[in-house]
Design an enzyme around this catalytic site. Structure first.
Site, PDB file in Angstrom:
ATOM      1  N   HIS A   1      19.138 -18.032  26.608  1.00 25.74           N
ATOM      2  CA  HIS A   1      18.548 -17.736  27.918  1.00 25.74           C
ATOM      3  C   HIS A   1      17.031 -17.620  27.787  1.00 25.74           C
ATOM      4  O   HIS A   1      16.278 -18.190  28.592  1.00 25.74           O
ATOM      5  CB  HIS A   1      19.153 -16.431  28.449  1.00 25.74           C
ATOM      6  CG  HIS A   1      18.526 -15.923  29.708  1.00 25.74           C
ATOM      7  ND1 HIS A   1      19.059 -16.167  30.956  1.00 25.74           N
ATOM      8  CD2 HIS A   1      17.407 -15.175  29.920  1.00 25.74           C
ATOM      9  CE1 HIS A   1      18.304 -15.586  31.872  1.00 25.74           C
ATOM     10  NE2 HIS A   1      17.287 -14.975  31.269  1.00 25.74           N
ATOM     11  N   GLU A   2      16.569 -16.897  26.776  1.00 24.87           N
ATOM     12  CA  GLU A   2      15.125 -16.735  26.581  1.00 24.87           C
ATOM     13  C   GLU A   2      14.463 -18.041  26.164  1.00 24.87           C
ATOM     14  O   GLU A   2      13.359 -18.369  26.620  1.00 24.87           O
ATOM     15  CB  GLU A   2      14.860 -15.646  25.536  1.00 24.87           C
ATOM     16  CG  GLU A   2      15.505 -14.308  25.814  1.00 24.87           C
ATOM     17  CD  GLU A   2      15.177 -13.751  27.186  1.00 24.87           C
ATOM     18  OE1 GLU A   2      14.109 -14.093  27.732  1.00 24.87           O
ATOM     19  OE2 GLU A   2      15.991 -12.979  27.722  1.00 24.87           O
TER      20      GLU A   2
ATOM     21  N   HIS B   1      13.858 -20.091  29.176  1.00 23.43           N
ATOM     22  CA  HIS B   1      12.653 -19.672  29.895  1.00 23.43           C
ATOM     23  C   HIS B   1      11.421 -20.373  29.316  1.00 23.43           C
ATOM     24  O   HIS B   1      10.568 -20.870  30.053  1.00 23.43           O
ATOM     25  CB  HIS B   1      12.460 -18.159  29.786  1.00 23.43           C
ATOM     26  CG  HIS B   1      13.166 -17.372  30.845  1.00 23.43           C
ATOM     27  ND1 HIS B   1      13.053 -17.656  32.191  1.00 23.43           N
ATOM     28  CD2 HIS B   1      13.978 -16.279  30.753  1.00 23.43           C
ATOM     29  CE1 HIS B   1      13.767 -16.772  32.883  1.00 23.43           C
ATOM     30  NE2 HIS B   1      14.339 -15.940  32.043  1.00 23.43           N
TER      31      HIS B   1
ATOM     32  N   GLU C   1      15.689 -17.167  36.934  1.00 23.55           N
ATOM     33  CA  GLU C   1      16.750 -16.563  36.131  1.00 23.55           C
ATOM     34  C   GLU C   1      18.036 -17.380  36.202  1.00 23.55           C
ATOM     35  O   GLU C   1      18.729 -17.555  35.200  1.00 23.55           O
ATOM     36  CB  GLU C   1      17.017 -15.122  36.592  1.00 23.55           C
ATOM     37  CG  GLU C   1      15.924 -14.140  36.240  1.00 23.55           C
ATOM     38  CD  GLU C   1      15.634 -14.099  34.757  1.00 23.55           C
ATOM     39  OE1 GLU C   1      16.591 -14.065  33.948  1.00 23.55           O
ATOM     40  OE2 GLU C   1      14.446 -14.106  34.398  1.00 23.55           O
TER      41      GLU C   1
END
EC number: 3.4.24.-
Length: 293
Positions: free
Chosen positions: A139-140, A143, A222
């Site tokens: 997930h990071e 980003h 997100e």
């Protein structure tokens, strides 16, 4: 949530300081064009200063320690996971840090895709399975790969610009009106105390209201980061990670600017002011494949 809030507060503080300096030095824009140029310079300036300082501020605020050489099997696994996922999405290996906190949390920050930082809490490493932790890291990494740090900086710069512009335009009109220049033809900004007071109050109020726009974009990113994680490690792993987060509690550690946390629960703000969508909505979006197309 805390990191995004502090990023917004930092930008707001920069705008207020610039406004104070301008008011004290008597530098005022006598035209709409000049005011817009000044607002743009200061608005984007505050956002980019926050971005450039983001890694330093992030590490300092949470007491994070960058892993130079792994000292144990967990750190080795963490570095290898970040390295593998970075290669999959085509970005340079980010710096990897661990910080002491009981909360299950992680964040990514940095001014560029190829000069980023990914940090995880000790609580995450201790309380999540490897599959769940792998999904959070993905997930990071998503980003970073999506360029979300720069995207949010540009959005914040635009928001800052309009906040400064509208606030000072109204303040100039109010100060001129009270000084007798109701036509706005004088080059003088009018009563300087009125100008200063009105502009500061309006920048504060409009800055808070404008955060609704910034938070909407943050929530949107997100969903895409969740989808990016699902593509990297599988949908079920990301869903499992979010479900684990539902059983955790609100992170309390100090925040940093321009950081994208995985933990998005909020009990004190309405959804309009949330940096992350509710966890149930994120899980539903993954199950429906809405952002995976």
């Amino acid at each position: 949530m805390m990191r995004i809030a502090l990023f917004l507060l930092t930008n707001l503080a920069v705008m207020l300081v610039f406004g104070l300096v301008l008011s004290l030095t008597g530098i005022q824009s006598s035209s709409v064009q000049g005011l817009m140029i000044m607002a743009g310079l200061f608005g984007f300036g505050g956002a980019f200063v926050s971005l450039l300082m983001s890694k330093w501020m992030a590490l300092r605020s949470v007491g994070g320690e960058v892993i130079e050489r792994p000292r144990n099997e967990t750190e080795y696994w963490l570095l290898e996971t970040v390295r593998r996922q970075s290669q999959q999405v085509g970005i340079a290996m980010p710096q990897v840090a661990i910080y002491q906190a009981p909360d299950i949390n992680a964040f990514a920050t940095g001014a560029r895709r190829d000069a980023s930082l990914v940090a995880v809490s000790t609580g995450l490493l201790q309380n999540m399975s490897r599959d769940e932790a792998e999904a959070v890291i993905a997930h990071e990494i998503s980003h970073v790969a999506n360029g979300d740090m720069v995207t949010m900086t540009l959005i914040q710069g635009v928001v800052n610009t309009f906040v400064i512009f509208i606030s000072r335009l109204i303040a100039q009109i109010a100060a001129g009106f009270l000084s007798g220049d109701r036509d706005g033809e004088s080059n003088s900004p009018g009563n300087p105390m009125v100008y200063f007071a009105v502009s500061m109050v309006l920048e504060l109020v409009f800055g808070i209201l404008a955060s609704i726009i910034t938070m909407w974009f943050s929530r949107h990113r997100e969903f895409h980061a969740d989808a990016g994680s699902a593509k990297l490690v599988g949908r079920e792993k990301m869903i499992a990670a979010l479900q684990r987060l539902k059983t955790s509690y609100e992170p309390q550690e100090a925040g940093s600017m321009m950081a994208f946390c995985i933990n998005g629960k909020s009990k004190t703000f309405s959804e309009l002011f949330m940096s992350h969508p509710p966890l149930d909505k994120r899980i539903e979006a993954l199950r429906s494949g809405q952002y995976l197309k």
